[in-house]
Design an enzyme around this catalytic site. Structure first.
Site, PDB file in Angstrom:
ATOM      1  N   LYS A  80       0.830  -1.212   0.000  1.00  0.00           N
ATOM      2  CA  LYS A  80       0.000   0.000   0.000  1.00  0.00           C
ATOM      3  C   LYS A  80       0.859   1.254   0.000  1.00  0.00           C
ATOM      4  O   LYS A  80       0.576   2.213  -0.722  1.00  0.00           O
ATOM      5  CB  LYS A  80      -0.919   0.022   1.229  1.00  0.00           C
ATOM      6  N   LYS A 121      -5.471 -10.418 -12.555  1.00  0.00           N
ATOM      7  CA  LYS A 121      -6.672 -10.692 -11.797  1.00  0.00           C
ATOM      8  C   LYS A 121      -7.698  -9.588 -12.054  1.00  0.00           C
ATOM      9  O   LYS A 121      -7.336  -8.413 -12.167  1.00  0.00           O
ATOM     10  CB  LYS A 121      -6.243 -10.682 -10.321  1.00  0.00           C
ATOM     11  N   LYS A 150     -11.220  -3.646 -10.276  1.00  0.00           N
ATOM     12  CA  LYS A 150     -11.811  -2.389 -10.681  1.00  0.00           C
ATOM     13  C   LYS A 150     -10.738  -1.378 -11.069  1.00  0.00           C
ATOM     14  O   LYS A 150     -10.868  -0.673 -12.060  1.00  0.00           O
ATOM     15  CB  LYS A 150     -12.629  -1.849  -9.497  1.00  0.00           C
TER      16      LYS A 150
END
Ligand code: TRP
Ligand code: SF4
Length: 339
Positions: free
Chosen positions: A123, A206, A209
């Site tokens: 992240k 994968k 969005k």
């Protein structure tokens, strides 16, 4: 025929999703479908983790999106078959006790444990931050996730592979808490979901969005078909006369889920002998997918006309969850010497 025994289980399931808005096929096969099935054999608690969403918000637009994203996701959950008569569903921030527990658990969690979590490092990189400049809430993400689980004394957590480090950390936090303050929480077990890998329309990664390679559950039939027509297929099949390789074709991997055995055999034969065009193949997939999603989309349409009912379901869920939460906090206060 003997009656089918109800599968009895004393377990309590808890799982959560960040409110990302409309869900896509990857979310459905990766989690939601399994959540629906688990309702038959466990007491299930499902939460929309809006506080976790705040760990990565950066723009006013991000904030403006949270509320509609919660609503859209709740619609998808219900349309997919999460049943408020069987499960408790609620919005994380409606239970302020989770933040109390988060703070208290942070007293038994070394910073080193948090900073070693692979998702944290990832992240930080994604957000183009450093470990020093990232917000404190992001470092504490797994503590809040632990609080989500143990506030309701859940013992089983259905998650994907990527969440295993978080679950391991949750177990360590629980062990520390229990050994320091006395046996209070069950050690939550991860329940790995066996799922087919849903590859995105790009055929590379994968479905997600953020990569815009996804198919939303709630799309119209037209949009679904249009998007499938953009999908990458066998990259070596450069002309209609070149035989294709279904086992490396992303469209075929979706056919595997939505198309019946005998049609699959035909597709295989026609593709490998160059007797089938990719466009027709995609159209057939779109048709099958649209009929699979049809009933879900109908339920969603009906529900979307009754927004007050969605609100009621979520506030009923919060009421139930809050009772459990308050009892836990009372016990924790007592054990920790608070009054
Ligand atoms: N971290 C999870 C995810 O990103 C979401 C989550 C938050 C969660 N709290 C949870 C999952 C509790 C399981 C249990 O997917
Ligand atoms: Fe894939 Fe179908 Fe094209 Fe074969 S015909 S490469 S299975 S899309």
């Amino acid at each position: 025929m003997p009656n089918k025994e109800p599968i009895s289980s004393s377990g309590t399931i808890l799982s959560g999703m960040r409110p990302t808005g409309q869900l896509h096929l990857g979310n459905y096969f990766g989690a939601l479908q399994n959540w629906v099935d688990l309702q038959d054999s466990y007491k299930c608690i499902y939460t929309i983790v809006d506080i976790h969403a705040l760990t990565t918000i950066e723009t006013p637009e991000d904030i403006a999106n949270i509320r509609p994203n919660i609503y859209e996701m709740a619609l998808d959950w219900l349309a997919a078959g999460i049943d408020p008569n069987l499960s408790t569903i609620f919005i994380q921030s409606h239970i302020p006790e989770v933040m109390t527990l988060n703070t208290l658990l942070s007293m038994v969690t070394p910073l080193g444990w948090l900073m070693r979590v692979p998702t944290f490092k990832e992240k930080v990189r994604q957000m183009e931050h450093t470990e020093e400049s990232v917000n404190y809430g992001l470092v504490g993400y797994p503590i809040l996730q632990t609080a989500d689980i143990i506030l309701y004394k859940a013992d089983t957590v259905p998650v994907g592979q990527d969440q295993l480090p978080h679950l391991e950390l949750a177990r360590e936090i629980v062990r520390r808490f229990n050994s320091r303050f006395g046996e209070t929480f069950p050690e939550p077990q991860a329940k790995l979901t066996k799922v087919p890998l849903i590859v995105g329309l790009d055929g590379q990664q994968k479905m997600s969005k953020s990569l815009d390679n996804h198919i939303d559950l709630a799309s119209t039939e037209e949009v679904t078909t249009k998007r499938i027509l953009t999908a990458f297929t066998d990259p070596q099949r450069t002309t209609r006369d070149t035989p294709g390789r279904p086992n490396v074709c992303n469209v075929y991997s979706l056919h595997n889920i939505f198309t019946n055995e005998s049609d699959l055999t035909t597709i295989n034969q026609e593709c490998t002998s160059a007797n089938r065009g990719c466009v027709d193949c995609k159209r057939q997939l779109a048709q099958n997918l649209n009929s699979y999603l049809g009933p879900m989309r109908e339920r969603r349409n009906d529900l979307s006309k009754r927004p007050d009912d969605i609100k009621d379901i979520l506030s009923e869920g919060a009421k139930t969850a809050r009772q459990l939460a308050q009892a836990t906090i009372e016990e924790v206060y007592d054990k920790m010497g608070l009054s």
